[in-house]
Design an enzyme around this catalytic site. Structure first.
Site, PDB file in Angstrom:
ATOM      1  N   CYS A   1      77.249  66.979  89.612  1.00 50.01           N
ATOM      2  CA  CYS A   1      78.452  66.209  89.281  1.00 50.01           C
ATOM      3  C   CYS A   1      78.933  66.525  87.872  1.00 50.01           C
ATOM      4  O   CYS A   1      78.404  65.993  86.888  1.00 50.01           O
ATOM      5  CB  CYS A   1      78.144  64.725  89.430  1.00 50.01           C
ATOM      6  SG  CYS A   1      79.516  63.692  88.928  1.00 50.01           S
TER       7      CYS A   1
ATOM      8  N   CYS B   1      80.205  63.561  85.873  1.00 52.50           N
ATOM      9  CA  CYS B   1      79.160  62.681  85.336  1.00 52.50           C
ATOM     10  C   CYS B   1      78.465  63.336  84.131  1.00 52.50           C
ATOM     11  O   CYS B   1      78.173  62.668  83.150  1.00 52.50           O
ATOM     12  CB  CYS B   1      78.091  62.381  86.380  1.00 52.50           C
ATOM     13  SG  CYS B   1      78.719  62.057  88.016  1.00 52.50           S
ATOM     14  N   ASP B   2      78.176  64.628  84.228  1.00 48.93           N
ATOM     15  CA  ASP B   2      77.262  65.245  83.264  1.00 48.93           C
ATOM     16  C   ASP B   2      77.879  66.319  82.364  1.00 48.93           C
ATOM     17  O   ASP B   2      77.232  66.781  81.433  1.00 48.93           O
ATOM     18  CB  ASP B   2      76.074  65.875  84.022  1.00 48.93           C
ATOM     19  CG  ASP B   2      75.339  64.827  84.852  1.00 48.93           C
ATOM     20  OD1 ASP B   2      75.294  63.671  84.410  1.00 48.93           O
ATOM     21  OD2 ASP B   2      74.829  65.174  85.931  1.00 48.93           O
TER      22      ASP B   2
END
Ligand code: NAP
Length: 309
Positions: free
Chosen positions: A133, A136-137
């Site tokens: 992701c 997200c990261d």
């Protein structure tokens, strides 16, 4: 708790089914896990959902849909269904926290999960430089070299998003042609920070929990050469597996685990049980098609209830 309709999943399919069934005064219960919103919550700009001229952020779109469903009376339960007995009415479900739920109709909108290559290092270094992701990261990897594996729209989208942070983004693809849509291909191929490594397979991820990802072992299947590519993060974007395991002994599934509904319908092989969204769609897999099938499932459930009660 007994309900006329229970919906499993809170992506665009589940929430659209919730909007329609709640507007039909069926007071649905929607069950979702601790991370609601489905795959759109792991994406950034959604530019192809009709009604948003300037695009919309995936998580924002899902919050709007949830509020819309709740406004008409959808009840939300944060829990996980771990047992399902769906061949007889009432349908019986058991949740992780021990709740027993029964219903007349069930709408399965459990979506699909990211796939992995099957390398041990994917598991060992997940969260330590390996991710599925970018939204997200990605921000953890500023001014370093990053790699994305895959050649579809997801991989291209992740690669483009990661150029915001990375010094350079390698797109590792096993063939010499991308599967992604033309517009995404053009964006990737014309991006100065992205280099596509064609005919390339990720064979290993080298690093440690202390130091994170340090190198990738890449095999070029044309030259048959293997070499190390220094990199600080790798995002795996090679497609998805449908979340249908819970129903595998009761529902008709295809060889990849996708639920098979009747033609032009969301009805499964069991009356009163409907499947919508990515758990039954390996072809289109779009938010808008998921929402469309969510609507179909809701209308079919409503009609079945009218005819049978
Ligand atoms: P996908 O289209 O199935 O593409 C998966 C990619 O991963 C393919 O390029 C495939 O290679 C590669 N791959 C699969 N298994 C692999 C393995 N074991 N090793 C190496 N490579 C592997 O999946 P997706 O990109 O997640 O997209 C799914 C659907 O969602 C598509 O319909 C897509 O259009 C849609 N989508 C749309 C958007 C958007 O419109 N904004 C964004 C994301 C996704 P091959 O090409 O060689 O098979």
């Amino acid at each position: 708790m007994h309900k006329k309709v229970i919906i499993l999943g809170s992506g665009p399919a589940g929430l659209t089914a919730a909007i329609y069934t709640s507007r039909a005064a069926l007071e649905p219960l929607l069950v979702h896990g601790p991370m609601p919103g489905g795959q759109l919550t792991t994406t950034t700009d959604v530019e192809n959902f009709p009604g948003f001229e300037e695009g919309v952020m995936g998580p924002d779109l899902m919050q709007i849909m949830e509020k819309q469903a709740v406004r008409f009376g959808t009840e939300i339960l944060v829990d996980k269904v771990v047992e399902a007995s769906i061949t007889e009415k009432p349908i019986k479900l058991k949740t992780e926290s021990g709740k027993e739920l029964t219903c007349e109709t069930l709408i399965i909108a459990t979506g699909a999960n990211p796939r992995f290559l099957g390398l041990q290092a994917e598991k060992d270094l997940m969260g330590f430089g390996v991710s599925t992701c970018a939204t997200c990261d990605g921000a953890f990897f500023r001014d370093v070299d990053i790699a994305v594996v895959g050649g579809g729209d997801s991989a291209c989208e992740e690669a483009i998003f990661l150029t915001k942070f990375g010094k350079k983004v390698y797109l590792i693809h096993r063939r010499e042609e991308l599967r992604a849509s033309k517009i995404m291909q053009e964006r990737v191929l014309n991006h100065e920070k992205i280099e596509v490594l064609w005919n390339s397979e990720l064979k290993d991820i080298l690093g440690s929990k202390e130091k994170g990802v340090e190198k990738l072992s890449i095999y070029n299947n044309k030259t048959e050469e293997t070499y190390d590519l220094p990199c600080s993060a790798v995002f795996i974007a090679i497609g998805h597996t449908p979340n249908s395991q819970l129903f595998k002994d009761q529902l008709s599934l295809d060889e990849n685990g996708y639920i098979i509904p009747k033609p032009n319908s969301t009805q499964t092989n069991i009356e009163g049980v409907y499947a919508c969204g990515d758990v039954q769609d390996h072809i289109f897999r779009q938010a808008i098609t998921a929402a469309g099938t969510g609507c179909m499932a809701a209308i079919e459930a409503e009609r079945w209830l009218e005819e049978n009660h």
